[in-house]
Scaffold this active site. Structure first.
Site, mmCIF file in Angstrom:
data_model
loop_
_atom_site.group_PDB
_atom_site.id
_atom_site.type_symbol
_atom_site.label_atom_id
_atom_site.label_comp_id
_atom_site.label_asym_id
_atom_site.label_seq_id
_atom_site.Cartn_x
_atom_site.Cartn_y
_atom_site.Cartn_z
ATOM 1 N N CYS A 1 0.816 -1.225 0.000
ATOM 2 C CA CYS A 1 0.000 0.000 0.000
ATOM 3 C C CYS A 1 0.851 1.278 0.000
ATOM 4 C CB CYS A 1 -0.952 0.005 1.185
ATOM 5 S SG CYS A 1 -2.018 -1.433 1.205
ATOM 6 N N HIS B 1 -3.083 7.332 1.959
ATOM 7 C CA HIS B 1 -3.539 5.995 1.553
ATOM 8 C C HIS B 1 -4.922 5.779 2.157
ATOM 9 C CE1 HIS B 1 -3.994 1.831 0.922
ATOM 10 N NE2 HIS B 1 -3.679 1.452 2.149
ATOM 11 N N ASN C 1 -10.184 0.033 0.167
ATOM 12 C CA ASN C 1 -8.718 0.077 0.157
ATOM 13 C C ASN C 1 -8.230 -0.579 -1.137
ATOM 14 O OD1 ASN C 1 -5.985 -0.338 0.526
ATOM 15 N ND2 ASN C 1 -6.174 -1.054 2.642
HETATM 16 O O1 UT7 Z 1 -3.721 -0.988 3.526
HETATM 17 C C1 UT7 Z 1 -2.799 -1.461 4.401
HETATM 18 C C2 UT7 Z 1 -3.028 -0.986 5.719
HETATM 19 N N1 UT7 Z 1 -4.184 -1.645 6.319
HETATM 20 C C3 UT7 Z 1 -4.844 -0.982 7.236
HETATM 21 O O2 UT7 Z 1 -4.567 0.148 7.470
HETATM 22 C C4 UT7 Z 1 -5.894 -1.708 8.050
HETATM 23 C C5 UT7 Z 1 -5.718 -1.345 9.497
HETATM 24 N N2 UT7 Z 1 -6.688 -1.943 10.389
HETATM 25 C C6 UT7 Z 1 -7.987 -1.576 10.391
HETATM 26 O O3 UT7 Z 1 -8.398 -0.764 9.586
HETATM 27 C C7 UT7 Z 1 -8.887 -2.134 11.466
HETATM 28 O O4 UT7 Z 1 -8.113 -2.800 12.433
HETATM 29 C C8 UT7 Z 1 -9.965 -3.088 10.906
HETATM 30 C C9 UT7 Z 1 -10.982 -2.307 10.094
HETATM 31 C C10 UT7 Z 1 -9.343 -4.165 10.049
HETATM 32 C C11 UT7 Z 1 -10.718 -3.772 12.063
HETATM 33 O O5 UT7 Z 1 -11.280 -2.794 12.918
HETATM 34 P P1 UT7 Z 1 -11.112 -2.924 14.502
HETATM 35 O O6 UT7 Z 1 -11.848 -1.805 15.097
HETATM 36 O O7 UT7 Z 1 -9.638 -3.042 14.783
HETATM 37 O O8 UT7 Z 1 -11.894 -4.261 14.792
HETATM 38 P P2 UT7 Z 1 -11.367 -5.564 15.547
HETATM 39 O O9 UT7 Z 1 -10.413 -6.303 14.691
HETATM 40 O O10 UT7 Z 1 -10.950 -5.179 16.932
HETATM 41 O O11 UT7 Z 1 -12.690 -6.416 15.653
HETATM 42 C C12 UT7 Z 1 -13.778 -5.977 16.522
HETATM 43 C C13 UT7 Z 1 -14.895 -6.992 16.420
HETATM 44 C C14 UT7 Z 1 -14.444 -8.430 16.616
HETATM 45 O O12 UT7 Z 1 -15.459 -9.091 17.344
HETATM 46 P P3 UT7 Z 1 -15.273 -9.367 18.936
HETATM 47 O O13 UT7 Z 1 -14.020 -10.192 19.050
HETATM 48 O O14 UT7 Z 1 -15.128 -8.003 19.543
HETATM 49 O O15 UT7 Z 1 -16.526 -10.084 19.293
HETATM 50 C C15 UT7 Z 1 -14.409 -8.987 15.206
HETATM 51 O O16 UT7 Z 1 -14.635 -10.370 15.159
HETATM 52 O O17 UT7 Z 1 -15.481 -6.925 15.113
HETATM 53 C C16 UT7 Z 1 -15.568 -8.255 14.573
HETATM 54 N N3 UT7 Z 1 -15.466 -8.147 13.111
HETATM 55 C C17 UT7 Z 1 -16.524 -7.980 12.317
HETATM 56 N N4 UT7 Z 1 -17.841 -7.892 12.565
HETATM 57 C C18 UT7 Z 1 -18.662 -7.705 11.529
HETATM 58 C C19 UT7 Z 1 -14.340 -8.150 12.363
HETATM 59 N N5 UT7 Z 1 -14.660 -7.991 11.063
HETATM 60 C C20 UT7 Z 1 -16.014 -7.880 11.016
HETATM 61 C C21 UT7 Z 1 -16.923 -7.682 9.971
HETATM 62 N N6 UT7 Z 1 -18.237 -7.583 10.270
HETATM 63 N N7 UT7 Z 1 -16.548 -7.556 8.673
#
Ligand code: UT7
Length: 325
Positions: free
Chosen positions: A119, A252, A282
């Site tokens: 990225c 980005h 993205n």
């Molecule tokens: O391009 C390269 C660079 N990449 C990035 O910059 C990505 C960086 N990371 C992010 O943007 C974020 O970390 C994400 C968008 C990927 C995830 O967001 P988050 O706020 O960090 O969520 P999380 O991983 O802490 O997940 C929170 C909850 C989890 O459930 P529990 O364990 O709290 O019950 C996940 O299982 O959200 C759940 N979850 C979803 N729920 C519904 C994860 N993905 C989904 C989904 N739909 N698609």
């Protein structure tokens, strides 16, 4: 007299197949994968993305973006003496997507190669092209970010498959006596390979290991926020400028919360940040030139303004680049 490089034209292209969150949620439900528009919008800011049809490759998307950029610059393919394509989803293992694009464009004979910095790829590619122009190795470069990330997504993994899209963006970068690109700052730290990767590889006529994208989203998020700020500050310092000199941040487009956090750290209001993540998702190396072209064509970003471009991604790689449009 110092030789600079200037962006003289921008272009971009999105595949016609557009999926809103509702479309994707419905499609994933048929595979037993549960997600929602609310979760995607709240956690990422993404509302829609584009997916390329079968048989459409990064070079095809890059070709359309390149044609637009050349037209905007008032150039033809034969004027180009350097093509750099930033991509992590190349058409083939080899030759480079840049060579394939070169042939499709009819710019045969000029130097052409790919940059693989995920990225951060477009920032890397633009910084390399700038260096080559400054040294006199090139005078009219085509720099492209092109991706078909839909091909490497695991549609059973809701933590990643809702985030990415396909597309391409391009700029024509030409030698100039007036600036142009003012400074850039590139970094990588390979100890973080595992937090964002496609671990598989081709071997003996098959794929060994997993050919689909893996990401520890939280680890990437935490690293990204700090590294983007430090790259931005280092780039500003190299150009003897401060945050107050930035007219537009063109980051980005991975997650609106990362962009908001970077803007806050740089004391920029969000109305100085170009945002397209809502419509594109993205698109990895394509996201910055897609956002830049959208902002140029809508009149949001104007000639003479100072832009800070910044990217972060797998590797781990990160970087920033300051440019007067
Ligand atoms: O391009 C390269 C660079 N990449 C990035 O910059 C990505 C960086 N990371 C992010 O943007 C974020 O970390 C994400 C968008 C990927 C995830 O967001 P988050 O706020 O960090 O969520 P999380 O991983 O802490 O997940 C929170 C909850 C989890 O459930 P529990 O364990 O709290 O019950 C996940 O299982 O959200 C759940 N979850 C979803 N729920 C519904 C994860 N993905 C989904 C989904 N739909 N698609």
């Amino acid at each position: 007299m110092k030789r600079y490089s200037r962006i003289t034209g921008t272009g971009s292209f999105l595949p016609t197949r557009r999926l809103t969150n509702a479309d994707l949620v419905a499609e994933l439900a048929t595979k037993g994968v549960e997600t929602s528009d609310e979760w995607i919008v709240e956690r990422t800011g993404i509302r829609a993305r584009h997916f390329a049809s079968d048989g459409v490759h990064s070079s095809d998307l890059g070709l359309e973006a390149a044609k637009m950029a050349l037209q905007a610059a008032g150039r033809v393919a034969q004027d180009i003496d350097l093509i750099i394509v930033a991509t992590s989803t190349p058409d083939m293992v080899f030759p480079s997507t840049a060579c394939i694009l070169q042939n499709k464009l009819g710019a045969n004979g000029c130097a052409a190669f790919d940059v693989q910095a995920v990225c951060s790829g477009f920032v890397y590619a633009l910084a390399v092209a700038d260096s080559m122009i400054q040294t006199g190795a090139a005078k009219c470069a085509l720099v492209v970010g092109a991706e078909v990330f839909s091909r490497i997504l695991d549609f059973k993994d809701r933590t990643t498959c809702v985030l990415f899209g396909d597309g391409a963006g391009a700029v024509v970068l030409e030698a100039s006596e007036t600036p142009g690109i003012l400074a850039s700052d590139l970094h990588a730290d390979g100890k973080h390979v595992g937090i964002l990767c496609v671990p598989g590889h081709v071997s003996g006529g098959g794929i060994l290991g997993d050919p689909l994208l893996k990401m520890d989203g939280q680890a990437v998020f935490k690293l990204a926020v700090g590294l983007l700020e430090s790259a931005a500050r280092a780039t500003l310092a190299k150009a003897n400028l401060t945050e107050a000199d930035i007219d537009w941040l063109v980051p980005h487009q991975a997650n609106i919360r990362i962009m908001q956090s970077t803007a806050r750290k740089l004391k920029l209001s969000m109305d100085k940040v170009v945002v397209t993540v809502d419509q594109h998702g993205n698109t990895s190396a394509a996201s910055i030139p897609l956002a830049l072209d959208a902002a140029v064509r809508s009149g949001q970003v104007k000639p003479g303004q100072t832009l800070l471009l910044e990217g972060v991604g797998g590797g781990f790689t990160w970087g920033a680049l300051l440019v007067i449009l």
